[in-house]
Design a protein around this motif. Sequence first.
Motif, PDB file in Angstrom:
ATOM      1  N   ARG A  72       0.706  -1.240  -0.310  1.00 53.79           N
ATOM      2  CA  ARG A  72       0.037  -0.006  -0.150  1.00 53.79           C
ATOM      3  C   ARG A  72       1.064   1.468   0.272  1.00 53.79           C
ATOM      4  O   ARG A  72       0.699   2.128  -0.691  1.00 53.79           O
ATOM      5  CB  ARG A  72      -1.017  -0.010   1.017  1.00 53.79           C
ATOM      6  N   THR A  73       1.930   1.072   0.831  1.00 52.48           N
ATOM      7  CA  THR A  73       2.671   2.071   0.648  1.00 52.48           C
ATOM      8  C   THR A  73       3.690   2.452  -0.411  1.00 52.48           C
ATOM      9  O   THR A  73       3.803   3.654  -0.716  1.00 52.48           O
ATOM     10  CB  THR A  73       4.445   2.295   1.783  1.00 52.48           C
ATOM     11  N   HIS A  74       3.412   1.603  -1.286  1.00 51.18           N
ATOM     12  CA  HIS A  74       4.316   1.808  -2.543  1.00 51.18           C
ATOM     13  C   HIS A  74       3.850   2.284  -3.178  1.00 51.18           C
ATOM     14  O   HIS A  74       3.942   2.909  -4.543  1.00 51.18           O
ATOM     15  CB  HIS A  74       4.561   0.453  -2.840  1.00 51.18           C
ATOM     16  N   ASP A  75       1.972   1.681  -3.463  1.00 50.65           N
ATOM     17  CA  ASP A  75       0.939   2.098  -4.098  1.00 50.65           C
ATOM     18  C   ASP A  75       1.284   4.025  -4.550  1.00 50.65           C
ATOM     19  O   ASP A  75       0.138   4.256  -4.912  1.00 50.65           O
ATOM     20  CB  ASP A  75      -0.375   1.640  -4.111  1.00 50.65           C
ATOM     21  N   HIS A  76       0.795   4.324  -2.359  1.00 47.60           N
ATOM     22  CA  HIS A  76       1.256   5.620  -2.198  1.00 47.60           C
ATOM     23  C   HIS A  76       2.256   7.241  -3.250  1.00 47.60           C
ATOM     24  O   HIS A  76       2.133   7.858  -2.756  1.00 47.60           O
ATOM     25  CB  HIS A  76       0.856   6.059  -0.976  1.00 47.60           C
ATOM     26  N   GLY A  77       2.575   6.052  -3.842  1.00 48.09           N
ATOM     27  CA  GLY A  77       4.386   6.563  -4.891  1.00 48.09           C
ATOM     28  C   GLY A  77       5.121   6.532  -3.489  1.00 48.09           C
ATOM     29  O   GLY A  77       6.237   7.175  -3.852  1.00 48.09           O
ATOM     30  N   GLN A  78       5.033   6.044  -3.089  1.00 50.57           N
ATOM     31  CA  GLN A  78       6.726   6.034  -1.375  1.00 50.57           C
ATOM     32  C   GLN A  78       7.532   5.017  -2.103  1.00 50.57           C
ATOM     33  O   GLN A  78       7.230   3.882  -2.398  1.00 50.57           O
ATOM     34  CB  GLN A  78       6.081   5.912  -0.266  1.00 50.57           C
ATOM     35  N   ALA A  79       8.497   5.310  -2.539  1.00 53.17           N
ATOM     36  CA  ALA A  79       9.903   4.737  -2.410  1.00 53.17           C
ATOM     37  C   ALA A  79       9.949   3.769  -0.925  1.00 53.17           C
ATOM     38  O   ALA A  79      10.602   4.103  -0.586  1.00 53.17           O
ATOM     39  CB  ALA A  79      10.861   5.240  -3.458  1.00 53.17           C
ATOM     40  N   ILE A  80      10.494   2.732  -1.523  1.00 53.04           N
ATOM     41  CA  ILE A  80      11.090   1.535  -0.391  1.00 53.04           C
ATOM     42  C   ILE A  80      12.669   0.549  -0.930  1.00 53.04           C
ATOM     43  O   ILE A  80      12.754   0.325  -1.890  1.00 53.04           O
ATOM     44  CB  ILE A  80      10.314   0.275  -0.614  1.00 53.04           C
ATOM     45  N   LEU A  81      13.166   0.855   0.170  1.00 50.66           N
ATOM     46  CA  LEU A  81      14.153   0.507  -0.044  1.00 50.66           C
ATOM     47  C   LEU A  81      14.406  -0.833   1.645  1.00 50.66           C
ATOM     48  O   LEU A  81      14.968  -0.329   2.272  1.00 50.66           O
ATOM     49  CB  LEU A  81      15.810   1.451  -0.915  1.00 50.66           C
ATOM     50  N   MET A  82      14.709  -2.008   0.850  1.00 56.30           N
ATOM     51  CA  MET A  82      14.533  -3.276   1.293  1.00 56.30           C
ATOM     52  C   MET A  82      15.464  -3.878   1.746  1.00 56.30           C
ATOM     53  O   MET A  82      15.490  -4.808   0.688  1.00 56.30           O
ATOM     54  CB  MET A  82      13.220  -3.795   1.186  1.00 56.30           C
ATOM     55  N   VAL A  83      16.226  -4.214   3.094  1.00 53.12           N
ATOM     56  CA  VAL A  83      16.558  -5.311   3.241  1.00 53.12           C
ATOM     57  C   VAL A  83      16.172  -6.392   3.329  1.00 53.12           C
ATOM     58  O   VAL A  83      15.756  -6.685   4.369  1.00 53.12           O
ATOM     59  CB  VAL A  83      18.235  -5.127   4.068  1.00 53.12           C
ATOM     60  N   THR A  84      16.658  -7.582   3.252  1.00 55.83           N
ATOM     61  CA  THR A  84      15.461  -8.888   3.573  1.00 55.83           C
ATOM     62  C   THR A  84      16.152  -9.828   3.060  1.00 55.83           C
ATOM     63  O   THR A  84      16.994 -10.035   1.899  1.00 55.83           O
ATOM     64  CB  THR A  84      14.357  -8.942   3.119  1.00 55.83           C
ATOM     65  N   HIS A  85      15.995 -11.317   3.831  1.00 59.08           N
ATOM     66  CA  HIS A  85      16.239 -12.067   3.150  1.00 59.08           C
ATOM     67  C   HIS A  85      15.054 -13.607   2.632  1.00 59.08           C
ATOM     68  O   HIS A  85      15.842 -14.724   1.989  1.00 59.08           O
ATOM     69  CB  HIS A  85      16.965 -13.477   4.582  1.00 59.08           C
ATOM     70  N   ASP A  86      14.505 -12.389   2.756  1.00 59.35           N
ATOM     71  CA  ASP A  86      13.144 -13.299   2.850  1.00 59.35           C
ATOM     72  C   ASP A  86      12.806 -12.963   1.222  1.00 59.35           C
ATOM     73  O   ASP A  86      12.339 -12.559   0.979  1.00 59.35           O
ATOM     74  CB  ASP A  86      11.953 -12.719   3.361  1.00 59.35           C
ATOM     75  N   ALA A  87      12.668 -14.328   0.129  1.00 58.74           N
ATOM     76  CA  ALA A  87      12.583 -14.663  -1.159  1.00 58.74           C
ATOM     77  C   ALA A  87      11.154 -13.895  -1.355  1.00 58.74           C
ATOM     78  O   ALA A  87      10.517 -13.073  -1.858  1.00 58.74           O
ATOM     79  CB  ALA A  87      13.241 -15.998  -1.597  1.00 58.74           C
ATOM     80  N   ARG A  88      10.394 -14.303  -0.560  1.00 61.23           N
ATOM     81  CA  ARG A  88       8.881 -13.901  -0.760  1.00 61.23           C
ATOM     82  C   ARG A  88       9.196 -12.507  -1.286  1.00 61.23           C
ATOM     83  O   ARG A  88       7.942 -11.977  -1.658  1.00 61.23           O
ATOM     84  CB  ARG A  88       7.828 -13.881   0.372  1.00 61.23           C
ATOM     85  N   VAL A  89       9.737 -11.863   0.227  1.00 64.09           N
ATOM     86  CA  VAL A  89       9.823 -10.259   0.011  1.00 64.09           C
ATOM     87  C   VAL A  89      10.171  -9.757  -1.510  1.00 64.09           C
ATOM     88  O   VAL A  89       9.720  -8.774  -1.360  1.00 64.09           O
ATOM     89  CB  VAL A  89       9.817 -10.112   1.738  1.00 64.09           C
ATOM     90  N   ALA A  90      11.233 -10.500  -1.064  1.00 62.79           N
ATOM     91  CA  ALA A  90      12.167  -9.745  -2.710  1.00 62.79           C
ATOM     92  C   ALA A  90      11.489  -9.778  -3.540  1.00 62.79           C
ATOM     93  O   ALA A  90      11.494  -9.568  -4.357  1.00 62.79           O
ATOM     94  CB  ALA A  90      13.429  -9.917  -1.866  1.00 62.79           C
ATOM     95  N   SER A  91      11.233 -11.197  -4.015  1.00 63.78           N
ATOM     96  CA  SER A  91      10.278 -11.178  -5.520  1.00 63.78           C
ATOM     97  C   SER A  91       8.977  -9.978  -5.566  1.00 63.78           C
ATOM     98  O   SER A  91       8.283 -10.117  -6.910  1.00 63.78           O
ATOM     99  CB  SER A  91       9.843 -13.056  -5.185  1.00 63.78           C
ATOM    100  N   LEU A  92       8.716  -9.442  -4.229  1.00 66.21           N
ATOM    101  CA  LEU A  92       7.841  -8.773  -4.481  1.00 66.21           C
ATOM    102  C   LEU A  92       7.772  -7.227  -5.334  1.00 66.21           C
ATOM    103  O   LEU A  92       7.137  -6.163  -5.674  1.00 66.21           O
ATOM    104  CB  LEU A  92       6.293  -8.358  -3.458  1.00 66.21           C
ATOM    105  N   ALA A  93       9.278  -7.422  -4.939  1.00 64.18           N
ATOM    106  CA  ALA A  93       9.588  -5.775  -5.286  1.00 64.18           C
ATOM    107  C   ALA A  93       9.895  -5.548  -7.107  1.00 64.18           C
ATOM    108  O   ALA A  93       9.591  -6.517  -7.764  1.00 64.18           O
ATOM    109  CB  ALA A  93      11.510  -5.308  -4.884  1.00 64.18           C
TER     110      ALA A  93
END
Lengths: 168, 260
Positions: free
Chosen positions: B204-225
């Motif tokens: 939702r944050t992303h949809d609001h036009g805010q940029a996200i830079l996220m460190v993650t090990h979780d491939a589920r999370v990363a695959s949505l980037a």
Amino acid sequence: MRQPLLALLAKEPAHGYELKLALEQTFGQAYPSPNIGQIYVTLKRLEQDGLVRSQDVAQATRPNKRVYELTPAGREALIAWVEEPSDGPRIRDEFFSKLILAPMAGLADRIALMNVQRRHYLGLMRRLMELQAGTDPADTTARLLIEGAVLHLQADLDWLERCLEELV
Amino acid sequence: MATSRERAVPAGCPPGSTLLRTSKLVKVYRSDGVAVEAVRGVGIELAAGEFVAIMGPSGSGKSTLLHVLGGLEPATSGEIWLLGQRVDGLSTAGWAILRRRHIGFVFQFFNLLSNMTVADNVELPALLAGATPRQARKRREELLTELGIADKAGAAPSRLSGGEQQRVALARALANEPSLLLADEPTGNLDSSNTRDVLRLLHRTHDHGQAILMVTHDARVASLADRVINLFDGMVADDAAIVPIARGLNGVRDVLELRG
């Protein structure tokens, strides 16, 4: 196909088409739709092996139908299958072979190979997330299958990072 | 929240334009006279409204990079540009102002202020940025409602579950509608159902036009980037868009074939 049919017949005797419907109902959209011909071939083999037996039941307005039931040997085979631990998935050793052999042959460097593989896994993961989002939350079988695939992919990616740490 | 997109992206930073850029960024830690190069010449770009995941083995410099980009630790050398302005030379106070206005931070272990209520935790950044108490309260109410924890406003953070605490941390990070959200393993401590919730909120944050830079090990999370940057040994090893692979995965039935 053998074990699912034995399991369904352990519940109650049935004819081929009933078994097809029962399979579809049990696994929902998560299971490849069984082919009726394949079911009859499998039942015939199970009968030859002595695991099921059949008899024709007369029907008033239609041709006879062949009803199958489990034999004691079939029940034992089924119990043995249920009680035996299942094999885990094998390591994707094709990629591992490439990783070891390609640099040796001077064909590619390991970082580039891993990057290609990681992108592929992440692309598959993205697709699984799409499937998950499009799955009816009430379809437990489908949800669990997707979650299983997701966890396997995560393990593949973790393993990729371990290879990166150790090999490069 | 219909106006969020316009509010989130500051003037002069339309969606798709460069929000954040680094050049030859280096971070060296010194302990007992020994120099450890955690970040070694990183050059990355992030467009306004883009969602980028940073992956890589432990010790590859992911968290250090994020901390340097948020001004939590000074860069040793190299350049950081945010919203067209060079920021790597800012003082601690200068960074604090920049963060208040433009950068939200979410950590793995939430870092909530334990002696304040949930409401106070979320209102504080807005108050620090000069909002009136009335504005801060309104924004807090909106965020907690959107995150489904409006009923926890008066509670102490320690009374909340891990998933709820991470939602509070997210609300706090979003209080000032930052154009950049920096997230360090935001789902690292959560079970899968809470991970799903936090992901939905990030979306939702992303949809609001805010940029996200996220460190993650979780491939589920990363695959949505939109894009995944892979760090190795303090350097960028890969930087590529995520393309869903539909071939052979048309439906749930094919998932069975994926194994094996």
